[in-house]
Design a protein around this motif. Structure first.
Motif, short mmCIF file in Angstrom:
data_model
loop_
_atom_site.label_atom_id
_atom_site.label_comp_id
_atom_site.label_asym_id
_atom_site.label_seq_id
_atom_site.Cartn_x
_atom_site.Cartn_y
_atom_site.Cartn_z
N LEU A 11 26.51 -3.56 14.70
CA LEU A 11 27.49 -3.05 15.66
C LEU A 11 27.67 -4.05 16.79
CD1 LEU A 11 29.24 -0.67 16.72
CD2 LEU A 11 27.14 0.21 17.79
N TYR A 12 28.93 -4.39 17.07
CA TYR A 12 29.25 -5.36 18.12
C TYR A 12 30.27 -4.81 19.09
CZ TYR A 12 27.09 -8.77 14.99
OH TYR A 12 26.21 -9.44 14.18
N VAL A 13 30.16 -5.25 20.34
CA VAL A 13 31.16 -4.96 21.36
C VAL A 13 31.40 -6.23 22.17
CG1 VAL A 13 30.56 -2.51 21.56
CG2 VAL A 13 29.42 -4.18 23.04
N ARG A 14 32.53 -6.21 22.86
CA ARG A 14 32.86 -7.34 23.75
C ARG A 14 33.36 -6.78 25.08
NH1 ARG A 14 36.07 -11.34 19.60
NH2 ARG A 14 34.20 -12.36 18.80
N ALA A 15 33.15 -7.56 26.12
CA ALA A 15 33.65 -7.20 27.44
C ALA A 15 35.04 -7.82 27.62
CB ALA A 15 32.71 -7.70 28.52
N TYR A 16 36.03 -6.98 27.83
CA TYR A 16 37.40 -7.44 28.03
C TYR A 16 37.48 -8.47 29.16
CZ TYR A 16 42.44 -7.27 28.87
OH TYR A 16 43.75 -7.60 29.04
N ASN A 17 36.75 -8.22 30.24
CA ASN A 17 36.76 -9.13 31.38
C ASN A 17 35.72 -10.23 31.29
OD1 ASN A 17 38.94 -8.00 32.85
ND2 ASN A 17 37.61 -6.28 33.38
N GLY A 18 35.16 -10.41 30.11
CA GLY A 18 34.22 -11.51 29.90
C GLY A 18 32.89 -11.30 30.59
N THR A 19 32.21 -12.39 30.85
CA THR A 19 30.85 -12.34 31.39
C THR A 19 30.79 -11.82 32.82
OG1 THR A 19 30.98 -14.67 32.04
CG2 THR A 19 30.01 -14.17 29.87
#
Length: 124
Positions: free
Chosen positions: A45-53
């Motif tokens: 399972l993976y997620v990403r932050a729309y606003n990056g780091t």
């Protein structure tokens, strides 16, 4: 290392309601849950932050390495691992497939969000 059951991973993969809540500084209290896109690649399972780091939840997840997610009506204690490398291409493809009609797709497969990719594992 703990892994998701096939049933739970399927529940998460087929829903669009994942909320992530990394622990606060005390290591036991979670922050305010944040709704976020999720994808499954090769059983992970993976997620990403729309606003990056610079995203608040991403910074907390990177520092605390643990928290909770809520998806498909269930809450799980989890750990977070930062992700880099070639798996990001597979994650991009999963985002394209799951969120093809969204106007937010391009930012989620762009460099800013890719730099803030996290694998979520159930806490053992």
């Amino acid at each position: 290392m703990s892994t998701w059951t096939k049933e739970r991973l399927h529940e998460i993969a087929t829903t669009d309601d994942l909320h992530i809540a990394p622990f606060r500084e005390d290591g036991t209290t979670t922050g305010t849950p944040t709704w976020i896109w999720s994808v499954v690649v090769d059983g992970d399972l993976y997620v990403r932050a729309y606003n990056g780091t610079s995203s608040r939840w991403y910074r907390a997840a990177s520092k605390q390495k643990a928290g909770q997610i809520t998806a498909a009506g269930k809450t799980n204690d989890v750990t977070f691992e930062q992700v880099q490398g070639e798996v990001n291409d597979q994650i991009d493809a999963a985002y394209r497939l799951k969120y093809a009609s969204s106007p937010y797709l391009n930012p989620m497969i762009g460099d800013r969000a890719r730099a803030a990719t996290v694998r979520i594992l159930p806490k053992s």
